[in-house]
Scaffold this motif. Structure first.
Motif, PDB file in Angstrom:
ATOM      1  N   UNK A   1       0.843  -1.202   0.000  1.00 20.60           N
ATOM      2  CA  UNK A   1       0.000   0.000   0.000  1.00 20.60           C
ATOM      3  C   UNK A   1       0.877   1.250   0.000  1.00 20.60           C
ATOM      4  N   UNK A   2       0.319   2.317  -0.523  1.00 17.35           N
ATOM      5  CA  UNK A   2       1.065   3.569  -0.571  1.00 17.35           C
ATOM      6  C   UNK A   2       1.245   4.113   0.838  1.00 17.35           C
ATOM      7  N   UNK A   3       2.336   4.875   1.037  1.00 18.36           N
ATOM      8  CA  UNK A   3       2.590   5.468   2.344  1.00 18.36           C
ATOM      9  C   UNK A   3       1.489   6.455   2.687  1.00 18.36           C
ATOM     10  N   UNK A   4       1.125   6.524   3.953  1.00 24.48           N
ATOM     11  CA  UNK A   4       0.080   7.443   4.381  1.00 24.48           C
ATOM     12  C   UNK A   4       0.589   8.868   4.369  1.00 24.48           C
ATOM     13  N   UNK A   5      -0.284   9.794   4.045  1.00 24.16           N
ATOM     14  CA  UNK A   5       0.065  11.209   4.008  1.00 24.16           C
ATOM     15  C   UNK A   5       0.167  11.739   5.431  1.00 24.16           C
ATOM     16  N   UNK A   6       1.138  12.593   5.680  1.00 22.10           N
ATOM     17  CA  UNK A   6       1.312  13.178   7.010  1.00 22.10           C
ATOM     18  C   UNK A   6       0.039  13.906   7.432  1.00 22.10           C
ATOM     19  N   UNK A   7      -0.378  13.694   8.649  1.00 22.07           N
ATOM     20  CA  UNK A   7      -1.582  14.343   9.148  1.00 22.07           C
ATOM     21  C   UNK A   7      -2.850  13.558   8.883  1.00 22.07           C
ATOM     22  N   UNK A   8      -2.763  12.494   8.087  1.00 19.19           N
ATOM     23  CA  UNK A   8      -3.939  11.663   7.806  1.00 19.19           C
ATOM     24  C   UNK A   8      -4.284  10.848   9.051  1.00 19.19           C
ATOM     25  N   UNK A   9      -5.581  10.572   9.292  1.00 20.83           N
ATOM     26  CA  UNK A   9      -5.962   9.802  10.481  1.00 20.83           C
ATOM     27  C   UNK A   9      -5.209   8.480  10.568  1.00 20.83           C
ATOM     28  N   UNK A  10      -4.832   8.089  11.773  1.00 21.52           N
ATOM     29  CA  UNK A  10      -4.131   6.835  11.988  1.00 21.52           C
ATOM     30  C   UNK A  10      -5.069   5.660  11.743  1.00 21.52           C
ATOM     31  N   UNK A  11      -4.488   4.473  11.651  1.00 15.04           N
ATOM     32  CA  UNK A  11      -5.257   3.282  11.296  1.00 15.04           C
ATOM     33  C   UNK A  11      -6.473   3.046  12.187  1.00 15.04           C
ATOM     34  N   UNK A  12      -6.377   3.132  13.522  1.00 12.37           N
ATOM     35  CA  UNK A  12      -7.564   2.880  14.348  1.00 12.37           C
ATOM     36  C   UNK A  12      -8.728   3.825  14.036  1.00 12.37           C
ATOM     37  N   UNK A  13      -8.418   5.098  13.819  1.00 10.92           N
ATOM     38  CA  UNK A  13      -9.469   6.065  13.495  1.00 10.92           C
ATOM     39  C   UNK A  13     -10.091   5.762  12.139  1.00 10.92           C
ATOM     40  N   UNK A  14      -9.265   5.375  11.165  1.00 11.89           N
ATOM     41  CA  UNK A  14      -9.784   5.039   9.837  1.00 11.89           C
ATOM     42  C   UNK A  14     -10.652   3.782   9.904  1.00 11.89           C
ATOM     43  N   UNK A  15     -10.230   2.830  10.719  1.00 14.08           N
ATOM     44  CA  UNK A  15     -11.013   1.599  10.854  1.00 14.08           C
ATOM     45  C   UNK A  15     -12.385   1.889  11.449  1.00 14.08           C
ATOM     46  N   UNK A  16     -12.438   2.701  12.500  1.00 12.70           N
ATOM     47  CA  UNK A  16     -13.727   3.021  13.122  1.00 12.70           C
ATOM     48  C   UNK A  16     -14.622   3.820  12.180  1.00 12.70           C
ATOM     49  N   UNK A  17     -14.028   4.749  11.432  1.00  9.04           N
ATOM     50  CA  UNK A  17     -14.795   5.516  10.457  1.00  9.04           C
ATOM     51  C   UNK A  17     -15.364   4.602   9.383  1.00  9.04           C
ATOM     52  N   UNK A  18     -14.540   3.686   8.894  1.00 10.59           N
ATOM     53  CA  UNK A  18     -15.002   2.723   7.896  1.00 10.59           C
ATOM     54  C   UNK A  18     -16.073   1.820   8.477  1.00 10.59           C
ATOM     55  N   UNK A  19     -15.910   1.413   9.742  1.00  8.57           N
ATOM     56  CA  UNK A  19     -16.900   0.538  10.386  1.00  8.57           C
ATOM     57  C   UNK A  19     -18.250   1.225  10.476  1.00  8.57           C
ATOM     58  N   UNK A  20     -18.272   2.487  10.867  1.00  7.32           N
ATOM     59  CA  UNK A  20     -19.550   3.209  10.959  1.00  7.32           C
ATOM     60  C   UNK A  20     -20.211   3.299   9.584  1.00  7.32           C
ATOM     61  N   UNK A  21     -19.405   3.554   8.559  1.00  3.09           N
ATOM     62  CA  UNK A  21     -19.946   3.619   7.196  1.00  3.09           C
ATOM     63  C   UNK A  21     -20.504   2.276   6.768  1.00  3.09           C
ATOM     64  N   UNK A  22     -19.769   1.216   7.052  1.00  5.87           N
ATOM     65  CA  UNK A  22     -20.188  -0.130   6.662  1.00  5.87           C
ATOM     66  C   UNK A  22     -21.444  -0.560   7.403  1.00  5.87           C
ATOM     67  N   UNK A  23     -21.497  -0.320   8.699  1.00  4.92           N
ATOM     68  CA  UNK A  23     -22.678  -0.695   9.468  1.00  4.92           C
ATOM     69  C   UNK A  23     -23.898   0.114   9.033  1.00  4.92           C
ATOM     70  N   UNK A  24     -23.686   1.379   8.675  1.00  2.00           N
ATOM     71  CA  UNK A  24     -24.796   2.221   8.215  1.00  2.00           C
ATOM     72  C   UNK A  24     -25.337   1.736   6.882  1.00  2.00           C
ATOM     73  N   UNK A  25     -24.444   1.353   5.979  1.00  2.77           N
ATOM     74  CA  UNK A  25     -24.856   0.967   4.633  1.00  2.77           C
ATOM     75  C   UNK A  25     -25.418  -0.454   4.576  1.00  2.77           C
ATOM     76  N   UNK A  26     -24.846  -1.372   5.375  1.00  5.65           N
ATOM     77  CA  UNK A  26     -25.179  -2.780   5.226  1.00  5.65           C
ATOM     78  C   UNK A  26     -25.820  -3.402   6.468  1.00  5.65           C
ATOM     79  N   UNK A  27     -25.792  -2.690   7.591  1.00 10.66           N
ATOM     80  CA  UNK A  27     -26.314  -3.262   8.821  1.00 10.66           C
ATOM     81  C   UNK A  27     -25.318  -4.222   9.442  1.00 10.66           C
ATOM     82  N   UNK A  28     -25.595  -4.615  10.673  1.00  3.30           N
ATOM     83  CA  UNK A  28     -24.644  -5.463  11.404  1.00  3.30           C
ATOM     84  C   UNK A  28     -24.465  -6.817  10.731  1.00  3.30           C
TER      85      UNK A  28
END
Length: 209
Positions: A1-28
């Protein structure tokens, strides 16, 4: 994967953001660790590393999305008891009226409605962080019921106004609604309790006979 841009959210924050999006779109039920990882641009093993199972990911996502409600609780604890109704009402309108804070809450509610595991997690969090704490401010023996009725009044109004968009509720000025709702919420919390027998007399009018 490409290197993360400085200042971009760290992995845990990105995972939680993605999780909220996924749960909203597809349900648990239909959400998956793989899809959450893909949305966060991480390996699925990293999701497990930080949060564990899908159930644990959901619980953590609920906690972060629930932070506005915790803030409302803290505000309600900070004011005089006779001002709690208005404080809670204003906060609910502010949170649900803002799409940024509304969408994560909707994601959690949708999942909780359709899955018992998600519902149990949501119930546990609501009880532990909101209902029991607010009930601790009240002296009435039915304090928990009072708080639940107050919260139900506000969440029900928010769903009808901002999600289902029932008119004229959806387009009525927020200040008008707050002025009408706040006294009702306050009554749920601190108003006189007629009790079942008293409520029955009020409804049937037997006291007037």
């Amino acid at each position: 994967m490409a290197a993360r841009v400085a200042g971009e959210p760290a992995a845990p924050e990105r995972i939680l953001s993605s999780a909220r999006t996924e749960f909203a779109a597809r349900g648990y039920d239909k959400a998956s660790i793989r899809a959450i990882a893909r949305g966060a641009e991480v390996d699925p093993a990293l999701v497990h590393h930080y949060f564990g199972t899908k159930e644990q990911v959901f619980e953590k996502a609920v906690e972060t999305a629930f932070s506005p409600a915790v803030a409302a609780r803290d505000q309600a604890l900070a004011v005089d008891l006779d001002q709690v109704g208005e404080t809670m009402t204003r906060f609910i309108f502010r949170v649900w009226g803002n799409a940024v804070t509304r969408e994560p809450l909707l994601a959690i509610v949708r999942s909780a409605v359709n899955n018992e595991t998600a519902a149990a997690i949501f119930r546990r969090l609501v009880t532990r962080q909101l209902l029991s704490v607010l009930a601790g401010r009240l002296t009435a023996p039915d304090a928990e019921l009072r708080v639940e009725l107050a919260v139900a009044q506000l969440v029900g109004t928010a769903m009808l106004r901002y999600v289902i968009k029932v008119e004229p509720l959806a387009s009525t000025d927020a200040e008008v609604l707050i002025a009408r709702l706040a006294p009702v919420v306050q009554h749920h919390l601190t108003g006189a309790d007629l009790g079942i027998a008293g409520a029955g007399r009020e409804l049937t009018g037997t006291d007037r006979d």
